[in-house]
Every structure is written in C-alpha cells, then in structure tokens.
Design an enzyme around this catalytic site. Structure first.
Site, PDB file in Angstrom:
ATOM      1  N   GLY A 231       0.812  -1.219   0.000  1.00 19.31           N
ATOM      2  CA  GLY A 231       0.000   0.000   0.000  1.00 19.31           C
ATOM      3  C   GLY A 231       0.839   1.260   0.000  1.00 19.31           C
ATOM      4  O   GLY A 231       2.072   1.236   0.028  1.00 19.31           O
ATOM      5  N   HIS A 232       0.142   2.382  -0.039  1.00 17.40           N
ATOM      6  CA  HIS A 232       0.785   3.693  -0.146  1.00 17.40           C
ATOM      7  C   HIS A 232       0.285   4.571   0.994  1.00 17.40           C
ATOM      8  O   HIS A 232      -0.900   4.534   1.342  1.00 17.40           O
ATOM      9  CB  HIS A 232       0.411   4.334  -1.497  1.00 17.40           C
ATOM     10  N   PRO A 233       1.158   5.377   1.587  1.00 19.42           N
ATOM     11  CA  PRO A 233       0.722   6.189   2.726  1.00 19.42           C
ATOM     12  C   PRO A 233      -0.254   7.301   2.376  1.00 19.42           C
ATOM     13  O   PRO A 233      -1.012   7.749   3.236  1.00 19.42           O
ATOM     14  CB  PRO A 233       2.030   6.762   3.280  1.00 19.42           C
ATOM     15  N   ARG A 287      -9.314   3.472   4.534  1.00 24.41           N
ATOM     16  CA  ARG A 287      -8.677   2.519   3.627  1.00 24.41           C
ATOM     17  C   ARG A 287      -9.072   1.082   3.927  1.00 24.41           C
ATOM     18  O   ARG A 287      -9.259   0.286   3.012  1.00 24.41           O
ATOM     19  CB  ARG A 287      -7.162   2.688   3.622  1.00 24.41           C
TER      20      ARG A 287
END
Length: 409
Positions: A231-233, A287
């Site tokens: 994932g991406h922050p 998320r």
C-alpha cells in the site's frame, strides 16, 4: 556493431571500484563510449569475481553482469612499484573512480592529491557507504546496511510485520547512476573551463535522496511513513489485490480520474458516491473499509480478466510477475530490447541488461563482455608508454601479471 562516436568516446577511466555500485556506474560510462580500464588486485582480482552462487564455466554471474565494456589490468597497488605504475597511467587519464573504505587510496599514495600532482585536470570520483568523513565513515557497510540506516527498510514490509530488505540492491544502483551522472557533468565542466575536480558521493545520501517525496511528508508531519505492505501512505486504492485464480495484480489510483474510472469499470459507481470514499483524503481515512470492499469485488474474477477490464477503463494496473517472467516472457520488455547478448571467451554467450536509455543519435554500444582477470594488462601498459623491457621487469618483480607470451619471454 556500430563504431560511430559516442558521447564519451575518447575519455579514459581508471576504475578501481569493486562489488556493485562503482562497477555498474563505470559500466554505464563504458556503454557510452568511455575506455574503462579496470585496475584489479594482482592475485584474486576484483571482489565480485569470487562471490555469489551462480557461476558460468568458473565466471561469476555477478561479475559478468556489471563489468562489460571494460578492460582488465592486474596491478599490485600495495607495492611502491605498483603505485608508480598507477600514477604514470593516471597522468594521462581523464577520470579515476574508487570505492574503497575512506582513507585507503590516500594510504596507498594514489588518492586525489597524489593524482592531481601529476594530472591537475583529472576528475576523481570517490564512492563510499556513508561519506568520506563523519562518525560512520570508518565502518564497513553494504547495500542492506544502507537500506537499514536510510529509512528504506523501515518503510518496507507488511503493516503488522517486521522491516524487509528491498529485493533489488537499490542503494547500490542509485549510487551507480549518481556516479555516471556526476562524472559526465564533471567532464562537461572540464570541457568548458579546463578544471578537474574531486567528486564524493555515498550510498547513504543516494538512498535518502530516493525517498522523495516521503521526505517532505515526514519532515512536515513529524511522523515516519508507516509500513503498509504494497500500500501507499497517501493514495488509496493503491496496492496489491488478488484475483479469483489466486494471482496478484497491482492497482494504482493516484488521481480522482482513475478512481472514478475504476468504479465504473468494476460496475460499482456507488463506491464513488459513498461519502467515505469520495476524495482521496476520505479514502485514506477509510482505507480498511474500502480495501475490504475491493477484495470482495476482485475475488469474483481471475486476475487476467480484471487486468483486461482495467485496461479498457484506462486504470493503471499490472500483474505481479517474478523477474524471470519479466525478462523472458513480457512482450513490452522484449519490445524495449531490454536484454543484449555478448560473447565471453569462457562463459560463452552472456545475456545481460542493456543500458536503459535510448540515445537517438549516439546509441549505447556493447563492445565486449566482462574481461577475464588481467586480460588486457599487456595492451594497456603498452598504450600508456611502457616498453617491452619495462613490462617484463614489472612482471618479474610481481607488480603486474598477464603479459603476452611474446613479451614475457
């Protein structure tokens, strides 16, 4: 094979570097026409000749992959006679590259100040792990150590797992690219001004520089990037998902346009209208809920079908494939001519990665495979003005090795 002039044709580099960062950087310079003379330890040669687990007819796969377009000379730099040979060669070289531990070349008497006395316009590039000075400069290190110290390893891995080493030696590659860039820029400066200079770069600084834009987020938020697996922050959805057949693909919605297109493509426009997911900030805050919903959606069809749907919807996505499949089976990789073949006298046909830049007017040239240890000692010394008698004397003293039978006899 084309023999037309290249951007660095006519420049000569004395390459003292070992392992990966330095040799890959000088290989890139060699691909662009520089004459790279690899100065190797007299008996065992460069370190990467004897490491790793994959060998082809006795030749290290690691060494073969990062030393094309170079010539090899065996020289004992620990002997005064060897130092004298090196400085005589350095007097007419354009570039010196080294990545020994800081202080080593000065103790050997072949550091920047010693070379500058015989060649004031030399470009002298030193690559180190941490820097030439400072509290860590004396410590041993390699790529994973730099991954650990730089913050790269801490942000890599699953959210509930331990830090993970990046699969490729990224700090090594970053330093290699910076070395090639810095040498090229310094040569351009010398062409304009006549001035040489000393260049210093480190794997640590290069690795930290590669953290852009995580640096800005960290400095402004006061918090380090969390581990999020794939994932991406700051973007959601932006991670791996699994299709019904069990294989994974990566989905990257980094604009609202892609998010809307994704919802339309998977026939769930209601997700785009959901207040929890309306903007990227909303999606980042929720998320887990969104990923759970997407996991259920993607579990209904095989990965190949989803990739087709996402391509038609113009949403960035790709299958997660291993390196062997990438190199052997991927049609775009094949179209890009990513692999080149060179003939090696003992390893045979060697496949390796091409320079990843297309020069329209001066393309990279792959002139020779990685050299055998000391293969070009005789030729190189002759080119630098050493007579037959001088070369025989040096070999008799045990300072060089690899002379032709005719000269040695």
């Amino acid at each position: 094979m084309s023999t037309s002039p290249q951007p660095l044709s006519g420049y000569r580099i004395l390459d003292l570097t070992v392992m990966t960062a330095g040799p890959v950087g000088t290989m890139m310079l060699g691909d662009l026409g520089a004459d790279v003379v690899k100065v190797e330890e007299l008996n065992q040669g460069e370190l990467s000749r004897g490491i790793g687990a994959v060998y082809v007819n006795g030749e290290s796969s690691i060494f073969l992959s990062q030393n094309r377009n170079k010539r090899s000379i065996r020289l004992d730099l620990k002997r005064p006679e060897g130092r004298a040979v090196f400085l005589r060669m350095a007097a007419s070289a354009d570039v010196i590259t080294e990545n020994f531990r800081p202080g080593t070349v000065d103790r050997l008497g072949i550091g920047y100040e010693a070379v500058r006395k015989v060649n004031p316009s030399v470009v002298y590039a030193s690559v180190s792990a941490f820097g030439q000075t400072g509290p860590y400069a004396h410590l041993p290190a390699n790529d994973p150590v730099i991954q650990a110290l730089s913050g790269l390893m801490a942000m890599t891995g699953e959210a509930d797992g331990a830090p993970v080493r990046i699969g490729s030696p990224y700090p090594d590659f970053g330093a290699a690219a910076l070395l090639a860039f810095a040498v090229s820029a310094a040569l351009l400066h010398r062409e304009r001004t006549g001035q040489g200079q000393k260049l210093e770069l480190s794997l640590l600084n290069g690795a930290i520089f590669s953290c852009i834009p995580r640096d800005g987020e960290t400095l402004r938020s006061g918090a380090a990037p969390p581990r999020l697996g794939s994932g991406h922050p700051t973007f959601v959805p932006y991670r791996n998902y699994r299709g019904a057949d069990g294989s994974f693909f990566f989905l990257a919605c980094f604009t609202e346009k892609f998010w809307t297109a994704l919802c339309e493509g998977v026939e769930r426009p209601d997700l785009a209208a959901d207040p929890r997911f309306r903007t990227n900030i909303d999606r980042c805050a929720n998320r887990d809920a969104l990923d759970a919903e997407l996991d259920r959606i993607f579990a209904a069809r095989p990965t190949a079908e989803w990739l087709d749907i996402l391509a038609r919807a113009n949403v960035p996505a790709a299958p997660i494939q291993d390196l062997h499949r990438t190199l052997r089976d991927d049609p775009q990789v094949a179209h890009n001519r990513t692999l080149v073949e060179l003939e090696h006298p003992t390893a045979g046909t060697v496949e390796m990665l091409a320079l990843p830049i297309d020069f329209g007017g001066t393309p990279a040239q792959y002139r020779r495979a990685a050299p055998r240890l000391g293969e070009h000692t005789d030729t190189i010394l002759s080119e630098f003005g050493f007579s037959d008698a001088e070369r025989r004397d040096l070999q008799d003293l045990g300072v060089v090795a690899g002379l032709s039978a005719a000269v040695a006899g």
